[in-house]
Structure formats: structure tokens, C-alpha cells
Design a protein around this motif. Structure first.
Motif: not given
Length: 194
Positions: A59-68, A76-77, A120-127, A149-150
């Protein structure tokens, strides 16, 4: 790794359940995806983390960090950041945890420089509630969310979440019901709180 069959991984790990479940959102569902059952297996975590890191890079993203969000998003993060580090050597992984007031907070050890970008990352996104609380916790420290991203997006209406671009490995919608809307066929099953 992009061709990971997410649903098959859940089924093989015994992490796809049928019954009647009370979700964290307060809604009830005939299905539940237990990511902790799946993500305890390093090979599955590596496959999913690799597929997510590829989505982020594509997607062209170059994040400085990942958060979960803790607890499910911690490993996962880390794995997504670990695999991103092959292309972004300085990327790091952090997590947000419950603050006791319905929100989330960061530990003091996680220093965020103003303007640093994150996914920000997550396993299963419901809401999306947990993920958005994690985003808000980081934004309160000056971070800039550039994407979400999930593994699985369970929402009926897919696409961006609260204005943030969202990437998922799989879209898999299951009907969920408020307590007063539960159909008879589901109400006959014992309710399991998860």
C-alpha cells in the motif's frame, strides 16, 4: 505469503468455533474466531505477520512503528514489525493496554516522537473499538496513524474505519445480534462468554 488461507489456518488450529458466543462488543454470534489458539503457533504467526507486512508495504506505507492493543495484538504487532524490518530497518513494535477507564494507554517506556507514523494491527475486527482506542492512545502522544491492518475484517460494511484506511487479509462477515435480537435458533444454544 500473501496467498495465506486465513480461514483454513484457523480451522486447522481448532480456532474456528461454532455455538453461541458473547463477543467483546456485547453482541452475540454463532461463530467465534479464537486468535490466541492460532497465534500461539509460531509458523502461523509468521505466515500471518508476513502477509500483513506485505499488505502494508504494497500500500506504500512506511511506518515508524506498529502498535497492537493488548493482549491479542502484542505478538501480532511484534511479528508484523519484525517482518517489516527487512525493508524498514528502524521500525519497532509497541502495544497499548487498558487504562482502567474504558480507554487505552501506553507504557512510559514507549517514547513517541511527534509526527512519527504508525500502523495499528488487530487480529479479528468486529467493531474496531479496541483498535481505535489503541490508535487514540498513540495519537495522544503525538503519533500519526497512517493505516490499520487486521487478519480478519468481520464488519458488515468494509472499507475505512473511522476515516483510517484499513487493510485486511480476509473479509468474513457473520451476523451478530444484540441481546434482544437473538433469533430463536441461536437462543437455544448455551451462551459462552469469551
Amino acid at each position: 505469503m500473501s496467498d495465506v488461507d486465513v480461514l483454513e489456518l484457523y480451522k486447522q488450529a481448532g480456532a474456528f468455533h461454532e455455538g453461541r458466543f458473547l463477543l467483546a462488543s456485547g453482541r452475540q454470534s454463532p461463530y467465534f474466531m479464537q486468535s490466541t489458539t492460532l497465534l500461539q503457533h509460531p509458523r502461523s504467526l509468521m505466515a500471518l505477520g508476513g502477509a500483513m507486512s506485505e499488505k502494508i508495504l504494497a500500500s506504500g506505507l512506511k511506518p515508524d512503528f506498529i502498535v497492537g492493543p493488548a493482549m491479542g495484538g502484542v505478538t501480532l504487532a511484534y511479528e508484523v514489525a519484525r517482518q517489516l524490518s527487512e525493508h524498514l530497518p528502524d521500525v519497532r513494535a509497541i502495544f497499548a493496554e487498558k487504562d482502567g477507564s474504558g480507554g487505552m494507554k501506553l507504557r512510559e517506556a514507549f517514547a513517541i516522537r511527534p509526527g512519527e507514523t504508525f500502523v495499528a494491527v488487530e487480529d479479528v475486527l468486529t467493531t474496531g473499538g479496541s483498535l481505535l482506542r489503541a490508535v487514540k492512545a498513540v495519537e495522544a502522544h503525538g503519533g500519526q496513524c497512517i493505516g490499520l491492518c487486521c487478519i480478519i475484517d468481520r464488519r458488515q460494511e468494509t472499507g475505512p474505519l473511522a476515516g483510517y484506511p484499513l487493510m485486511s487479509l480476509k473479509e468474513l462477515y457473520f451476523d451478530t445480534y444484540a441481546a434482544h435480537e437473538v433469533p430463536d435458533w441461536l437462543a437455544e444454544r448455551p451462551l459462552r462468554e469469551i
